[in-house]
Structures are given as C-alpha cells and as structure tokens.
Design an enzyme around this catalytic site. Structure first.
Site, short mmCIF file in Angstrom:
data_model
loop_
_atom_site.label_atom_id
_atom_site.label_comp_id
_atom_site.label_asym_id
_atom_site.label_seq_id
_atom_site.Cartn_x
_atom_site.Cartn_y
_atom_site.Cartn_z
CD GLU A 234 -2.27 -1.35 2.84
OE1 GLU A 234 -1.89 -0.59 3.73
OE2 GLU A 234 -2.96 -2.35 3.04
CE LYS A 236 5.64 5.24 6.81
NZ LYS A 236 5.25 6.52 7.33
NE ARG A 241 -1.92 2.73 12.38
CZ ARG A 241 -1.00 1.86 12.75
NH1 ARG A 241 0.21 2.27 13.08
NH2 ARG A 241 -1.27 0.57 12.80
NE ARG A 256 2.82 5.65 16.33
CZ ARG A 256 3.65 5.57 15.32
NH1 ARG A 256 3.26 5.88 14.10
NH2 ARG A 256 4.87 5.17 15.50
CD GLU A 284 -1.30 7.89 8.53
OE1 GLU A 284 -1.36 6.89 9.28
OE2 GLU A 284 -0.34 8.67 8.52
CG PHE A 331 -4.07 1.08 6.75
CD1 PHE A 331 -3.75 0.42 7.91
CD2 PHE A 331 -3.77 2.43 6.64
CE1 PHE A 331 -3.14 1.08 8.96
CE2 PHE A 331 -3.16 3.11 7.69
CZ PHE A 331 -2.84 2.43 8.87
NE ARG A 431 9.24 0.24 16.22
CZ ARG A 431 8.49 1.25 15.74
NH1 ARG A 431 8.20 1.30 14.47
NH2 ARG A 431 8.07 2.19 16.54
P1 AMP Z 1 6.28 5.76 10.99
O1 AMP Z 1 5.32 6.74 11.62
O2 AMP Z 1 7.30 6.40 10.12
O3 AMP Z 1 6.85 4.82 12.03
O4 AMP Z 1 5.47 4.83 9.97
C1 AMP Z 1 4.36 4.09 10.35
C2 AMP Z 1 3.12 4.92 10.17
O5 AMP Z 1 2.77 5.04 8.80
C3 AMP Z 1 1.89 4.27 10.76
O6 AMP Z 1 1.81 4.46 12.14
C4 AMP Z 1 0.78 4.98 10.03
O7 AMP Z 1 0.44 6.17 10.72
C5 AMP Z 1 1.41 5.40 8.71
N1 AMP Z 1 0.81 4.78 7.51
C6 AMP Z 1 0.57 5.45 6.36
N2 AMP Z 1 0.04 4.65 5.42
C7 AMP Z 1 -0.08 3.42 6.00
C8 AMP Z 1 -0.56 2.17 5.53
N3 AMP Z 1 -1.01 2.00 4.28
N4 AMP Z 1 -0.51 1.12 6.41
C9 AMP Z 1 -0.05 1.28 7.66
N5 AMP Z 1 0.42 2.45 8.15
C10 AMP Z 1 0.40 3.51 7.33
#
Ligand code: AMP
Length: 572
Positions: A234, A236, A241, A256, A284, A331, A431
């Site tokens: 998918e 990002k 979140r 979150r 998101e 998602f 994680r």
């Molecule tokens: P990070 O915040 O850099 O640790 O990346 C993870 C975050 O990406 C998740 O907590 C979501 O908020 C966001 N995210 C965006 N698109 C998606 C997706 N398709 N699936 C899961 N998380 C996503």
C-alpha cells in the site's frame, strides 16, 4: 505505599529479568487484590491505566520547585543531587525530610491523590496538591511517587514484565494475561480478573483504544522480500494514524497516543457512522485535495505539512474544514460485527474491510454525493467535502514490482510504501517484521529531545538548538544536535513548552523532560565521542515534529548502529 516503594528498590537492584518478575509477583500476591491492581498500574510507570485519557499535567519544573520547597535545600544542592542521580524521583528520595504528616499513605490514597491532581485546574492548585501528597510520604515513597508522576520508574520494568508477573502471581498463562491487558487497556482490571481466575472473561470494550500495530523500516525491496514472499503493498500516507471505533451513530477516533481526537475532525464521524456496524478500523487521517484528480479519480493525499494546521485544535471552524479537507484512509480492521478479527491473517481481514466499506458506499449513496463520489456536507453555499477510502492494495512478489510501486507512490506525493505480510496477524503494540515501511529519505530517525539551547543571530531569544537521543533499552543516548528546521511559530511554541518542562537549568543549556519526538534526516552516521551514544549524525535536519508519536516509540541505538554499518562503518 511504603511496601510498594521497597519492592521497587529491590526490583531496581537486580538486572535479572526473572528475578524482577519474581519480585513483582511476590509483591502482588502479598497485597489485597484492589491494592495489587492499582500497584500494577504504578509498576508500569503510570499514574492511570492506559485506556484512560486522564493525565496529571504536572511538569518537571513544578515537581522540582515542590521538592525544593519541602526539603529546604538550595538550588545548588538540588542541582548537585540531580547531577548525581539524573532522576528527579531519586532527588526527592535523597533530599526530602522524614514524613511530615502523621497519616500514612496507602497505594489507594496515592491513586486518589493523583486523580485530584489531574482534575485540578491551574498550576498553583496542582502544586498545592502535589505538596500535600509528598508531605504524607516517607522519602522512599516520595521517590517513587515523583517517578510515577514523571511517567518513568527507571527500575528496568516494562509493562510486559508486569504482565509476566501477573501470570506468575495468580496462575494463568502469560499469553492469556497479555491478551486480557491488550483488550482491556487496563492492567488494574487485568489483575482483578487474574486474581479471580477469570482472565478468559476479558472482553474487548468498544471505545477503549487498542494498541497499534507498528512497522519496521526497510531500505530496499530486496530486504522487504527477505522477510516474507506474499506481500500486500500500500502507499504510505503522510498523515496521522487513527483508530476508529463505531457503534451505530456513535463514533470515536483515537490517535496513536490513544487520545480521543474525534473533536479535531468533526466532519469524519458522519461518514464513518455510515459503516452501520460495530467495528474498529485502523487507518490514517490525511489532508486531501479534492480538486486535483489523482489516479484514484477522487483527488489525492497532501503532505503532512497541510494536515498540521488541523492538529491540536479543540474547536475546528467550518472555514478550517473547507480550507484543509481531510479523508480517512482505512487499511485494516480489528473488530467487525461482534467478532475480534485481529488473529485472522491479513488476507482475511482485507476481505472483511472491503465488505464493511462496500456497505458505507451503499449507505452514503442516498445522501448528496459530490461530482467524484465523495460525500459532501451540504446545506451551505460552500460545502465541506469528506470521504472514507479503502487504501488501494496491490500484491507483489518481486522486488521489481515493489520498486515500481515505490516510484508510483512517490509520484502520487505519498511518503513511500507499506509492505505487509499477507499471512500475518494484527499484533498491537509490537514492532515486528510483518509490516515494513519503505520511505523516501534514505534514512530518517525519530529521536527524543533531551536538552535545548538558545540560538544565535535572529534566534537569540528562543530555544532553537536541540540535542536529541535514541533508546538503549530504557536509557536515552544522545546522538546529535540539530539547529532547527522548524518554522518560527513552531520554535516559539516549543520554547514555551521547554521552559515549562525544564528539569535542570544549566544556564546556557536546559535539560528538558524527554517527551518531544522529532523526525530528523541526515547525511550519514559517524562514530564519534561528541555525544554519549558513541555516534553522531552528520548534517542533521529536523524534518518535522512528531506530536503523534509517544517518546517510547522513538528509534533505538541499534538502528543507528545498523545504518552506520550499512553505509560502510565510516569513521569521523
Ligand atoms: P512511521 O510513523 O514512520 O513509524 O510509519 C508508520 C506509520 O505510517 C503508521 O503508524 C501509520 O500512521 C502510517 N501509515 C501510512 N500509510 C499506511 C498504511 N497503508 N498502512 C499502515 N500504516 C500507514
């Protein structure tokens, strides 16, 4: 409370995990179940259970002042003590006199006091209550009360160890305890059920946020496919979140950090209620451009900076909703129509989510639809647009396919890709390697600000230079210093925050509570003794503030080491 504090001392004195667990289990078993329940919350380093939104709103400087007043020590003596311990709780334990009040303090009393402090308005009232609480405490009790108030016991005990201790104290498997705690979001309630032998009765409670599944970073498509072969890919999206709980017309949205953020997005509940089923979705919230016809024909997601204007507001005007329209991109699904589906593999959950969203389309089609199918809240000359979207998913089996999707995602203006194992369960709070994230920048780190300094030139009166750290187990190790990348308005706001959350004023430099998370980009990692982490980021730049990310979820020194090794172990 004295017994709990003594147990904490014993737990801190050993590094052995099993011994820690044994000590917690012995302590819990020795206490009446209500006291054990509250103690379990405190032992997890919190004043209140996770699912509650209550916070004390007591900063380090208020505690510092109160401890100073009660002890009668000078600022220099306090600072000396802080230098020796590096922990405000330990300072309180060292400098406070024996209990002033003749009343003893129980764990239950302490919890009641915490609730009063949380409910009090204004820092003067809070300070009086904190003072009243500490006056009733022995120095050892005060040490741990202060640690709980700062949200960190620093005795090497994570909530996961407390879960193990509950299983040991009352019987029942660790898995059962973990599951109950995850469903309830309340370790006190978990203790009550475990003590009554009723762990299996733990039920998911709608409108109590569950933990979020987390992703691990990968740098290449090959690396992603080394973890699994059946990948769901998918985009990002660069928003925040959001876990959505729905039952009939009632809708709540949780961030979150498990805060209720429904009020910040008043246009969303209407469309989410269209699900028309009891459900919990993961997704998101993104700022959305309804005018640019993106590949989906429904517009496109905008970068986080657009959404930023919408965050942290209690009241959102219609004007703001029109200026920065949002969309909910779903998602995943955790619960649907009475069934907890987290243990089903992703490919099944994906099907359930599709079915749920198909219902919405039917339900909303009777309301006014915009030209591109989005729901418009009409009755006004200039309507607010909003939609719920199923994040498009593509299955990929080769690194070529993933690389192509990555480029396409970036062309759509998204951050990169999420690559997910189709056979994986939804594991809250973990994680693992079942969800992988592949981002635009070669590497960015999420770091915690530990100290700040006044800037130079036009930044002379504001705190704009931030020293930041990553985790080594439960310790924060500094790995760099960044000279902003934030806007003037953000710096001004952060300056206020840091001044209110200073734990030690060193004149030119303020040690601050480790609560602010930043995303930093950098050119490379060097080995260096400039910071206590043993590494230094070269040319670090702040990409953005991460108010959505709790400090515990910042990156680790292991990740810094990994990046360093991958780039060929360059030296200073
Ligand atoms: P990070 O915040 O850099 O640790 O990346 C993870 C975050 O990406 C998740 O907590 C979501 O908020 C966001 N995210 C965006 N698109 C998606 C997706 N398709 N699936 C899961 N998380 C996503």
């Amino acid at each position: 409370m004295q017994r709990l504090a003594e147990a904490c001392e014993a737990i801190a004195a050993t590094t052995k995990k099993l011994v820690k667990i044994g000590l917690v289990a012995d302590y819990l078993r020795s206490r009446p179940s209500e006291e054990a329940a509250t103690s379990a919350v405190f032992l997890s380093g919190r004043p209140f259970p996770v699912h509650e939104e209550t916070t004390l709103q007591v900063g380090g400087s208020l505690l510092w002042r109160t401890v100073g007043e009660l002890s009668g020590k000078t600022e220099t003596e306090l600072t000396d003590s802080y230098r020796r311990h590096g922990d405000l709780g330990a300072v309180a334990g060292e400098v406070l006199p024996p209990r002033i009040s003749e009343h003893e303090l129980s764990v239950i009393d302490a919890e009641r006091n915490f609730r009063e402090i949380a409910a009090a308005r204004g820092s003067a009232t809070k300070a009086l209550l904190v003072r009243g609480l500490l006056e009733r405490a022995t120095p050892l009790e005060a040490k741990y009360l202060v640690k709980i108030m700062t949200g960190d016991l620093r005795i090497g005990l994570k909530e996961s160890l407390v879960e193990e201790a509950i299983a040991k104290a009352y019987g029942g498997s660790v898995v059962q305890v973990q599951r109950a705690n995850m469903l309830l979001g309340d370790i006190a309630e978990t203790v009550r059920l475990a003590a009554a032998g009723k762990l299996s009765e733990a039920k998911m409670r709608l409108f109590h946020p569950l933990g979020f599944m987390l992703a691990s970073p990968v740098d290449s498509a090959e690396e992603a496919l080394s973890y699994f072969k059946n990948a769901a890919v998918e985009d990002k999206y660069d928003g925040i979140r959001a876990q959505v709980h729905c039952s009939g017309d009632e809708v709540r949205i949780f961030s979150r950090t498990r805060d209720d953020i429904t009020q910040s997005f008043p246009e969303l509940p209407g469309i989410l209620a269209g699900l028309n089923r009891d459900a919990i979705l993961d997704g998101e919230i993104v700022a959305w451009s309804y005018s640019e016809g993106g590949p989906s024909e429904l517009g496109r997601a905008l970068p986080f900076s657009s959404l930023q204007q919408r965050l942290g507001r209690k009241k959102v005007s219609r004007e703001m909703m029109r200026q920065v329209p949002v969309a909910y991109v779903a998602f995943d699904v955790l619960y649907a129509g009475g069934e907890l589906v987290m243990d089903r593999p992703l490919h099944e959950r994906a099907g359930i989510l599709n079915d749920l969203l198909r219902n919405v389309r039917k339900a909303t089609s009777v309301r006014t639809m915009g030209a591109q199918g989005q729901l418009l809240f009409t009755g006004e000359a200039d309507p607010v647009a909003v939609q719920m979207i199923r994040a498009p998913v593509v299955q990929a089996h080769s690194s070529d396919e993933i690389e192509q999707l990555f480029t396409a995602a970036q062309e759509r203006g998204n951050e990169g890709l999420m690559i997910k194992d189709l056979d994986s369960r939804y594991t809250p709070g973990r994680r693992g390697k079942a969800w992988l994230k592949m981002k635009r920048e070669l590497a960015t780190l999420d770091v915690v600000v530990t100290a700040v300094e006044y800037g130079h030139g036009k930044r002379i009166g504001v705190l704009s230079d931030y020293t930041f750290a990553v985790w080594d187990e439960r310790r924060l190790l500094n790995v760099g210093k960044a000279y902003s990348g934030l806007t003037d308005a953000e710096i001004a706001e952060m300056t206020q925050w840091f001044l209110q959350h200073t734990v030690e004023d060193q004149g030119f430099r303020l040690q601050v509570e480790p609560k602010i998370v930043l995303e930093v980009a950098f050119n490379n990692v060097m080995e260096s003794d400039r910071h206590n982490g043993g590494y230094a980021l070269r040319f670090p730049r702040i990409v953005r503030l991460r108010p959505d990310k709790p400090p515990e979820e910042a990156d680790t020194i292991a990740r810094v080491r990994e990046i360093h090794e991958r780039q060929g172990g360059r030296k200073n």
